[in-house]
Write a protein that holds these residues in place. Structure first.
Motif, PDB file in Angstrom:
ATOM      1  N   SER A 133       0.835  -1.208   0.000  1.00 18.34           N
ATOM      2  CA  SER A 133       0.000   0.000   0.000  1.00 18.34           C
ATOM      3  C   SER A 133       0.869   1.256   0.000  1.00 18.34           C
ATOM      4  CB  SER A 133      -0.975  -0.001   1.180  1.00 18.34           C
ATOM      5  OG  SER A 133      -0.308  -0.096   2.409  1.00 18.34           O
ATOM      6  N   GLN A 134       2.053   1.184   0.566  1.00 23.82           N
ATOM      7  CA  GLN A 134       2.933   2.354   0.596  1.00 23.82           C
ATOM      8  C   GLN A 134       3.461   2.707  -0.797  1.00 23.82           C
ATOM      9  OE1 GLN A 134       5.758   1.200   3.640  1.00 23.82           O
ATOM     10  NE2 GLN A 134       4.304   1.610   5.287  1.00 23.82           N
ATOM     11  N   VAL A 135       3.672   1.694  -1.639  1.00 22.90           N
ATOM     12  CA  VAL A 135       4.260   1.988  -2.953  1.00 22.90           C
ATOM     13  C   VAL A 135       3.245   1.933  -4.089  1.00 22.90           C
ATOM     14  CG1 VAL A 135       6.540   1.173  -2.283  1.00 22.90           C
ATOM     15  CG2 VAL A 135       4.970  -0.419  -3.419  1.00 22.90           C
ATOM     16  N   SER A 222       9.763   4.355  -5.801  1.00 24.85           N
ATOM     17  CA  SER A 222       8.632   3.605  -6.379  1.00 24.85           C
ATOM     18  C   SER A 222       7.402   4.482  -6.509  1.00 24.85           C
ATOM     19  CB  SER A 222       8.235   2.416  -5.507  1.00 24.85           C
ATOM     20  OG  SER A 222       9.321   1.634  -5.241  1.00 24.85           O
ATOM     21  N   CYS A 223       7.124   5.254  -5.453  1.00 26.66           N
ATOM     22  CA  CYS A 223       5.957   6.139  -5.512  1.00 26.66           C
ATOM     23  C   CYS A 223       6.150   7.159  -6.632  1.00 26.66           C
ATOM     24  CB  CYS A 223       5.772   6.893  -4.198  1.00 26.66           C
ATOM     25  SG  CYS A 223       5.189   5.880  -2.848  1.00 26.66           S
ATOM     26  N   ALA A 224       7.371   7.670  -6.767  1.00 31.81           N
ATOM     27  CA  ALA A 224       7.628   8.688  -7.785  1.00 31.81           C
ATOM     28  C   ALA A 224       7.386   8.116  -9.183  1.00 31.81           C
ATOM     29  CB  ALA A 224       9.056   9.213  -7.660  1.00 31.81           C
ATOM     30  N   ILE A 225       7.806   6.884  -9.398  1.00 32.13           N
ATOM     31  CA  ILE A 225       7.592   6.262 -10.717  1.00 32.13           C
ATOM     32  C   ILE A 225       6.097   6.126 -10.982  1.00 32.13           C
ATOM     33  CG2 ILE A 225       7.849   4.139 -12.073  1.00 32.13           C
ATOM     34  CD1 ILE A 225      10.589   3.775 -10.703  1.00 32.13           C
ATOM     35  N   LYS A 226       5.384   5.586  -9.993  1.00 31.74           N
ATOM     36  CA  LYS A 226       3.943   5.419 -10.228  1.00 31.74           C
ATOM     37  C   LYS A 226       3.289   6.781 -10.449  1.00 31.74           C
ATOM     38  CE  LYS A 226      -0.402   3.345  -8.959  1.00 31.74           C
ATOM     39  NZ  LYS A 226      -1.261   2.603  -8.036  1.00 31.74           N
ATOM     40  N   GLU A 228       4.571   9.477 -11.668  1.00 32.07           N
ATOM     41  CA  GLU A 228       4.913  10.013 -12.986  1.00 32.07           C
ATOM     42  C   GLU A 228       4.054   9.368 -14.071  1.00 32.07           C
ATOM     43  OE1 GLU A 228       9.323  10.505 -12.261  1.00 32.07           O
ATOM     44  OE2 GLU A 228       9.277  10.452 -14.456  1.00 32.07           O
ATOM     45  N   ILE A 229       3.892   8.069 -13.966  1.00 32.09           N
ATOM     46  CA  ILE A 229       3.121   7.354 -14.985  1.00 32.09           C
ATOM     47  C   ILE A 229       1.650   7.742 -14.929  1.00 32.09           C
ATOM     48  CG2 ILE A 229       2.332   5.039 -15.634  1.00 32.09           C
ATOM     49  CD1 ILE A 229       5.184   4.122 -14.939  1.00 32.09           C
ATOM     50  N   VAL A 230       1.133   7.823 -13.698  1.00 32.64           N
ATOM     51  CA  VAL A 230      -0.270   8.199 -13.548  1.00 32.64           C
ATOM     52  C   VAL A 230      -0.495   9.613 -14.074  1.00 32.64           C
ATOM     53  CG1 VAL A 230      -2.031   8.738 -11.820  1.00 32.64           C
ATOM     54  CG2 VAL A 230      -0.732   6.611 -11.641  1.00 32.64           C
ATOM     55  N   SER A 231       0.453  10.522 -13.814  1.00 33.58           N
ATOM     56  CA  SER A 231       0.240  11.904 -14.260  1.00 33.58           C
ATOM     57  C   SER A 231       0.380  12.002 -15.781  1.00 33.58           C
ATOM     58  CB  SER A 231       1.173  12.879 -13.556  1.00 33.58           C
ATOM     59  OG  SER A 231       2.482  12.731 -14.047  1.00 33.58           O
ATOM     60  N   LEU A 232       1.253  11.187 -16.374  1.00 35.14           N
ATOM     61  CA  LEU A 232       1.323  11.154 -17.837  1.00 35.14           C
ATOM     62  C   LEU A 232      -0.018  10.731 -18.415  1.00 35.14           C
ATOM     63  CD1 LEU A 232       4.763   9.429 -18.531  1.00 35.14           C
ATOM     64  CD2 LEU A 232       4.118  11.770 -19.096  1.00 35.14           C
ATOM     65  N   ASP A 233      -0.666   9.809 -17.709  1.00 33.98           N
ATOM     66  CA  ASP A 233      -1.908   9.283 -18.243  1.00 33.98           C
ATOM     67  C   ASP A 233      -3.073  10.233 -18.081  1.00 33.98           C
ATOM     68  OD1 ASP A 233      -4.078   7.101 -18.861  1.00 33.98           O
ATOM     69  OD2 ASP A 233      -2.136   6.319 -19.357  1.00 33.98           O
ATOM     70  N   GLU A 234      -2.936  11.194 -17.174  1.00 29.89           N
ATOM     71  CA  GLU A 234      -3.962  12.236 -17.117  1.00 29.89           C
ATOM     72  C   GLU A 234      -3.996  12.948 -18.463  1.00 29.89           C
ATOM     73  OE1 GLU A 234      -4.511  13.568 -12.492  1.00 29.89           O
ATOM     74  OE2 GLU A 234      -3.012  14.625 -13.662  1.00 29.89           O
TER      75      GLU A 234
END
Ligand code: NAD
Ligand code: MG
Length: 364
Positions: A133-135, A222-226, A228-234
């Motif tokens: 849940s943390q990552v 790990s959080c930063a990678i997720k 970044e990917i989520v924000s790209l998908d916005e």
């Protein structure tokens, strides 16, 4: 302590993830993001005896109510969701109340959904207490409950106002759950960041011995990678699908073995190893990359294969289960596969028969 700033499309939804030691006991991490006087804590019967008292001590001065869920994915249900809402109404929560989720992904997803829907949405803080849940579930704003027809079918996007990740909570987390969380971290490295992958290779033993500085760095990256990917998908580039690396194989394994047999992260670990080998066979991933991927997964004590006899499954059953994946667009499969370490590609129209043939050779 590290602070990760999450920037979302709507600036008013930006929030911070704080990652460090002893955060739970420091009231200064909570007060800036709590609105009003009413605080409603949702946790479960395993986590509350460990951390609720510390949290409540940090919330002195607020009007605090607590609701405890039964432990387990089977309780991520409509019935539990309704019990949370009933308790929120009984506590007389107003719209400016703040809900705090203290627990793993199950508590976070369900409490988040309650916060998203109570009086059309109230403020929500996450205190994730499992590595997974943390990552993973604390980034991206997805909240949900399960439906008898499938996992996470009913939910909403609701961003937390802050995520407070206290790595002390990992001291009580069962080793198997800790390693399951590592599978999603390895996934993030493979799909996005070769430098982080190399860092993981170098730090296996420190990670397994819970070196604090190393854990904070690992969780933050790990959080930063997720994020970044989520924000790209916005921006609708479709890259959020990258996060499914290992998951089409993994979900099929969970489904075929029966849910609960393997932890999700363990099934994903096997799924990543399968995806890497399949990418070598069909799409030219250099075999030395696959060797490194498989070696890293194994070095964390995670599985890379399943005993088909023990579980009475075979390549046909598994390939069939893969066709049920939500991400497929037609009868063929859509797979996220590594192109090299640090880069993935999405392959559409992958023939089920090809995957089945591959699995015949792969399965133990
Ligand atoms: P979980 O919440 O069931 O926690 C695993 C176990 O560890 C539970 O028994 C829990 O009580 C216990 N536990 C939690 N923290 C502990 C601690 N500090 N010490 C001792 N025991 C502790 O499982 P999980 O792996 O955290 O989360 C899985 C859930 O997360 C699934 O329901 C999945 O759908 C969801 N999820 C959501 C997202 C998202 O984007 N929202 C992403 C990934 C997963
Ligand atoms: Mg996952």
């Amino acid at each position: 302590m590290k602070t990760l700033d999450l920037h979302l499309q709507s600036k008013s939804l930006d929030y911070q993830i704080l990652i460090g030691k002893d955060l739970l006991s420091q009231n200064k991490h909570f007060t800036p993001v709590i609105q009003g006087q009413q605080v409603f804590i949702v946790s479960n019967k395993t986590v509350a005896p460990l951390y609720l008292e510390t949290l409540q001590a940090s919330l002195k001065g607020y009007e605090c109510s607590v609701f405890l869920l039964e432990d387990g994915e089977q309780h991520k249900s409509f019935a539990s969701y309704q019990h949370i809402l009933d308790a929120m109404l009984d506590a007389g929560l107003r719209r400016n109340a703040t809900l705090i989720a203290l627990g793993g992904g199950v508590v976070g997803d369900m409490a988040g959904f309650a916060a998203a829907t109570y009086q059309r949405g109230i403020r929500f803080l996450q205190i994730p207490t499992t590595l997974l849940s943390q990552v993973d579930s604390s980034v991206g704003g997805k909240t949900a409950v399960n439906h008898p027809k499938g996992k996470n079918l009913i939910g909403a996007f609701h961003q937390p106002s802050r995520v407070i990740t206290d790595i002390n909570t990992l001291t009580t987390l069962p080793d198997r759950e800790f390693k399951a969380g590592i599978a999603e971290i390895v996934k993030a490295a493979i799909l996005y960041d070769v430098t982080f992958f190399e860092w993981l290779e170098t730090n296996v033993s420190k990670i397994l011995s819970h070196d604090e500085e190393i854990l904070v760095t690992m969780i933050e990256r790990s959080c930063a990678i997720k994020a970044e990917i989520v924000s790209l998908d916005e921006k609708e580039t479709g890259v959020r699908a990258w996060l499914n690396l290992g998951h089409t194989f993994g979900h099929a394994i969970e489904r075929s073995l029966g849910y609960g047999e393997l932890l999700h992260g363990e099934a994903v670990a096997v799924g990543i190893a399968m995806a890497a080998e399949y990418a070598v066979k069909m799409f030219g991933l250099p075999s030395e990359d696959s060797v490194r991927i498989v070696r890293l997964i194994e070095s964390f004590g995670l599985p890379i294969n399943i005993q088909s006899e023990q579980y009475h499954i075979n390549a046909t059953i598994l390939a069939e289960a893969m066709t049920l994946d939500k991400k497929n667009v037609d009868a063929d499969l859509t797979l996220v596969l590594p192109k090299s370490i640090g880069e993935v590609t999405i392959k559409h129209s992958v023939k089920v028969q090809d995957v089945e043939r591959f699995l015949v050779g792969y399965l133990d």
